[in-house]
Motif scaffolding. Structure first.
Motif, PDB file in Angstrom:
ATOM      1  N   SER A  10      75.186  75.230 -81.944  1.00  0.00           N
ATOM      2  CA  SER A  10      74.401  76.135 -82.474  1.00  0.00           C
ATOM      3  C   SER A  10      75.389  76.936 -83.488  1.00  0.00           C
ATOM      4  N   LEU A  11      76.339  76.467 -83.987  1.00  0.00           N
ATOM      5  CA  LEU A  11      77.142  77.360 -84.653  1.00  0.00           C
ATOM      6  C   LEU A  11      76.901  77.376 -86.360  1.00  0.00           C
ATOM      7  N   VAL A  12      77.043  78.275 -86.894  1.00  0.00           N
ATOM      8  CA  VAL A  12      76.770  78.502 -88.437  1.00  0.00           C
ATOM      9  C   VAL A  12      78.172  79.377 -88.882  1.00  0.00           C
ATOM     10  N   MET A  13      78.427  78.642 -89.862  1.00  0.00           N
ATOM     11  CA  MET A  13      79.532  79.453 -90.736  1.00  0.00           C
ATOM     12  C   MET A  13      78.789  80.149 -91.891  1.00  0.00           C
ATOM     13  N   ARG A  14      78.928  81.404 -92.234  1.00  0.00           N
ATOM     14  CA  ARG A  14      78.362  82.159 -93.301  1.00  0.00           C
ATOM     15  C   ARG A  14      78.735  83.405 -93.770  1.00  0.00           C
ATOM     16  N   GLU A  60      79.202  82.341 -86.357  1.00  0.00           N
ATOM     17  CA  GLU A  60      78.107  82.771 -85.523  1.00  0.00           C
ATOM     18  C   GLU A  60      77.361  81.819 -84.532  1.00  0.00           C
ATOM     19  N   ASP A  61      77.343  82.136 -83.432  1.00  0.00           N
ATOM     20  CA  ASP A  61      76.644  81.234 -82.578  1.00  0.00           C
ATOM     21  C   ASP A  61      75.034  81.700 -82.427  1.00  0.00           C
ATOM     22  N   THR A  62      74.333  81.004 -83.110  1.00  0.00           N
ATOM     23  CA  THR A  62      73.134  81.253 -83.314  1.00  0.00           C
ATOM     24  C   THR A  62      72.185  81.364 -82.310  1.00  0.00           C
ATOM     25  N   GLY A  65      73.275  84.815 -81.028  1.00  0.00           N
ATOM     26  CA  GLY A  65      73.179  85.608 -82.013  1.00  0.00           C
ATOM     27  C   GLY A  65      74.745  86.474 -81.978  1.00  0.00           C
ATOM     28  N   GLU A  66      75.679  85.628 -81.557  1.00  0.00           N
ATOM     29  CA  GLU A  66      76.999  86.322 -81.247  1.00  0.00           C
ATOM     30  C   GLU A  66      78.056  85.830 -82.454  1.00  0.00           C
ATOM     31  N   PHE A  67      78.848  86.755 -82.885  1.00  0.00           N
ATOM     32  CA  PHE A  67      79.905  86.431 -83.755  1.00  0.00           C
ATOM     33  C   PHE A  67      81.118  86.079 -82.812  1.00  0.00           C
ATOM     34  N   LEU A  68      81.814  84.740 -83.458  1.00  0.00           N
ATOM     35  CA  LEU A  68      82.636  84.064 -82.832  1.00  0.00           C
ATOM     36  C   LEU A  68      84.110  84.078 -83.474  1.00  0.00           C
ATOM     37  N   SER A  95      89.490  85.425 -83.867  1.00  0.00           N
ATOM     38  CA  SER A  95      88.512  84.634 -83.022  1.00  0.00           C
ATOM     39  C   SER A  95      88.183  85.346 -81.568  1.00  0.00           C
ATOM     40  N   HIS A  96      86.812  84.777 -81.237  1.00  0.00           N
ATOM     41  CA  HIS A  96      86.669  85.336 -79.689  1.00  0.00           C
ATOM     42  C   HIS A  96      87.560  84.716 -78.837  1.00  0.00           C
ATOM     43  N   PRO A  97      88.396  85.463 -77.751  1.00  0.00           N
ATOM     44  CA  PRO A  97      89.170  85.044 -76.924  1.00  0.00           C
ATOM     45  C   PRO A  97      88.793  83.928 -76.096  1.00  0.00           C
ATOM     46  N   ALA A  98      87.486  83.615 -76.099  1.00  0.00           N
ATOM     47  CA  ALA A  98      86.873  82.693 -75.090  1.00  0.00           C
ATOM     48  C   ALA A  98      86.715  81.351 -75.964  1.00  0.00           C
ATOM     49  N   HIS A  99      87.010  81.578 -77.310  1.00  0.00           N
ATOM     50  CA  HIS A  99      86.785  80.255 -78.290  1.00  0.00           C
ATOM     51  C   HIS A  99      87.836  80.119 -79.017  1.00  0.00           C
ATOM     52  N   ARG A 100      89.176  80.446 -78.827  1.00  0.00           N
ATOM     53  CA  ARG A 100      90.364  79.983 -79.245  1.00  0.00           C
ATOM     54  C   ARG A 100      90.470  78.732 -79.172  1.00  0.00           C
ATOM     55  N   LYS A 101      91.537  78.148 -80.059  1.00  0.00           N
ATOM     56  CA  LYS A 101      92.023  76.736 -80.041  1.00  0.00           C
ATOM     57  C   LYS A 101      90.943  75.679 -80.417  1.00  0.00           C
ATOM     58  N   GLN A 102      89.637  76.109 -80.857  1.00  0.00           N
ATOM     59  CA  GLN A 102      88.562  75.269 -81.096  1.00  0.00           C
ATOM     60  C   GLN A 102      88.342  74.922 -82.646  1.00  0.00           C
ATOM     61  N   GLY A 103      89.317  75.647 -83.447  1.00  0.00           N
ATOM     62  CA  GLY A 103      89.362  75.348 -84.674  1.00  0.00           C
ATOM     63  C   GLY A 103      88.326  76.085 -85.392  1.00  0.00           C
ATOM     64  N   LEU A 104      87.843  77.202 -84.977  1.00  0.00           N
ATOM     65  CA  LEU A 104      86.719  78.062 -85.580  1.00  0.00           C
ATOM     66  C   LEU A 104      87.676  78.878 -86.575  1.00  0.00           C
ATOM     67  N   VAL A 105      88.733  79.372 -86.530  1.00  0.00           N
ATOM     68  CA  VAL A 105      89.305  79.988 -87.628  1.00  0.00           C
ATOM     69  C   VAL A 105      90.000  79.192 -88.813  1.00  0.00           C
ATOM     70  N   LYS A 106      90.500  77.824 -88.192  1.00  0.00           N
ATOM     71  CA  LYS A 106      90.622  76.738 -89.199  1.00  0.00           C
ATOM     72  C   LYS A 106      89.526  76.715 -90.142  1.00  0.00           C
ATOM     73  N   ARG A 107      88.336  76.527 -89.825  1.00  0.00           N
ATOM     74  CA  ARG A 107      87.167  76.402 -90.646  1.00  0.00           C
ATOM     75  C   ARG A 107      87.037  77.401 -91.619  1.00  0.00           C
ATOM     76  N   LEU A 108      87.105  78.486 -91.152  1.00  0.00           N
ATOM     77  CA  LEU A 108      86.880  79.808 -91.874  1.00  0.00           C
ATOM     78  C   LEU A 108      88.060  79.760 -93.076  1.00  0.00           C
ATOM     79  N   ILE A 109      89.326  79.403 -92.518  1.00  0.00           N
ATOM     80  CA  ILE A 109      90.438  79.550 -93.558  1.00  0.00           C
ATOM     81  C   ILE A 109      90.250  78.450 -94.513  1.00  0.00           C
TER      82      ILE A 109
END
Ligand SMILES: CC(C)(COP(=O)(O)OP(=O)(O)OC[C@H]1O[C@@H](n2cnc3c(N)ncnc32)[C@H](O)[C@@H]1OP(=O)(O)O)[C@@H](O)C(=O)NCCC(=O)NCCS
Length: 421
Positions: A10-14, A60-62, A65-68, A95-109
């Protein structure tokens, strides 16, 4: 164009798109970084004239409604020997401490880097956690946070005597035009520096609440210079990240006026060539190195074409106005050919892969990409780079022209925006 990309689950990058997002973005950075970063986020989001909601990116985890994860793009203009360069600073990387090392920041960068290219920024920069940004092609290039630290007891007696002729007052709105003028004039002695618009002066003064002090001649009330001041909560440390003062006498008086009975150290963060840094150097300050800016040029050849007039000026200053030559810089993955005709740069082109193995010519300067960025931005010269990059190879007969084209520069990048209140 606004970004909105569905990721897995349910993740969205925006981008940011509402006032509610602004609050959540700032709160996320306050909670998982610190209150100061949260306040700075809010300020950038609401008050920075050069930024829009499209400069803020999030995952965001839609479902909740939480920012990750978040990042943002702060635009700057850098003067590279008089050529204005558009630079995009990567910031609010979290990134959210519970969601690190999942490539979220990589997607953003990766998304940020694509935007930087699409929007035509010539360089991107960041002050960041050690090593991390190398994976995205950033290279350490300019000194960052270098300062002179002076224990207060080393201030000579003459500096402890009453300042007499000079006084300090807080800057006000009316001073902003003069501050901008002083800053610009002073920066001319730095070959690479960050330009500061009138809007940004207003941002620093009105919104980010920078402590800006004006030094006045007490007999005439004429303003003679200024400094930015940051005093620690316990008042033991006075930090001056920037000052424009006309001479040693005013610099000495300024230190004297700022110092109190509880001051234990004075930290001067201005460039080495600034009068205040020189003065405390004479008093016996200790130079402190911090880290370096990370720089990334998406297209090195494009950047070199952008600074063509700089190369031509260098050739003219070295008495090479009539010179015609060709210089091949081999970055091992591809090579760049500079054609010089009668002191003018005729062309700078990517000529593709050039073999540098045994028996092959390899070009005039073979140099790894990271080392070349440091050379190109004038941070180090060839001799200094050799120490860490023994794989730099230069043809002896071309070394002189390469040194003329790519000299060591005096650069100082100071890009303030954090909330100081
Ligand atoms: C640093 C931080 C942003 C990384 O976020 P993240 O979401 O875990 O990063 P990613 O999952 O996208 O990691 C991408 C890669 O970097 C690596 N990596 C993650 N944290 C790293 C770190 N601190 N140092 C070096 N590499 C790291 C990951 O292992 C991953 O490698 P891989 O592609 O080989 O698997 C996160 O730890 C954080 O928010 N820290 C606190 C705030 C902070 O320091 N921000 C940076 C300020 S400049």
């Amino acid at each position: 164009m606004r970004l909105e990309e569905k990721l897995e689950n349910s993740l969205v990058m925006r981008n940011i798109r509402s006032d509610e997002d602004v609050v959540k973005f700032a709160r996320f950075n306050a909670e998982f970084n610190n209150a100061s970063e949260g306040a700075t986020c809010e300020l950038l989001l609401r008050e920075h004239k050069g930024m829009t909601q499209e400069d803020f990116f999030l995952v965001e985890d839609t479902s909740a409604g939480e920012f990750l994860a978040t990042i943002c793009l702060i635009p700057w203009e850098i003067s590279f020997e008089g050529i204005p360069i558009h630079a995009a600073m990567l910031e609010m990387v979290l990134s959210h401490p519970a969601h690190r090392k999942q490539g979220l920041v990589k997607r953003l960068i990766l998304c940020f880097l694509a935007e930087v290219d699409k929007r035509g920024y010539e360089v991107s920069l960041i002050t960041g956690i050690p090593n991390y940004y190398r994976q995205y092609g950033y290279t350490y290039a300019f000194d960052l946070g270098t300062s002179e630290i002076l224990p207060a007891f080393l201030l000579p007696d003459s500096a402890k005597s009453p300042a007499g002729r000079y006084g300090l007052r807080n800057a006000n709105q009316v001073d902003l035009g003069q501050l901008a003028k002083w800053h610009e004039e002073n920066n001319r002695q730095k070959q690479v520096h960050v330009l500061r618009s009138d809007d940004h002066w207003r941002y620093l003064f009105d919104k980010a609440k920078f402590d800006i002090r004006i030094v006045e001649d007490t007999s005439t009330h004429a303003a003679v210079g200024y400094c930015l001041v940051n005093e620690s909560a316990d008042r033991k440390t006075i930090q001056i990240p920037e000052a424009v003062l006309p001479n040693h006498e005013v610099a000495q008086a300024t230190l004297n006026l700022l110092r109190t009975d509880v001051t234990e150290r004075i930290i001067i963060g201005c460039g080495k060539q600034d009068v205040l840094a020189q003065l405390v150097g004479e008093y016996g300050s200790v130079a402190s190195r911090n880290t370096q800016w990370l720089i990334r040029t998406h297209d090195v050849v494009k950047f070199m074409n952008r600074i063509k007039p700089v190369f031509e000026k260098r050739l003219a200053c070295a008495g090479c106005s009539c010179m015609s030559a060709e210089v091949i810089v081999n970055l091992f993955r591809y090579a760049i050919r500079l054609r010089i005709k009668e002191g003018k740069i005729e062309s700078i082109q990517n000529v593709g892969f050039l073999d540098s193995s045994m028996g092959a010519d390899g070009g005039d300067l073979c140099i790894p990409h990271d080392a070349f960025i440091r050379l190109l931005f004038g941070y180090r010269n060839l001799d200094e780079l050799w120490d860490a990059w023994p794989d730099i190879v230069v043809k002896p007969e071309k070394k002189h022209i390469i040194e003329i084209l790519l000299p060591k520069l005096c650069g100082h990048l100071y890009a303030p925006y954090h909330y100081q209140g």
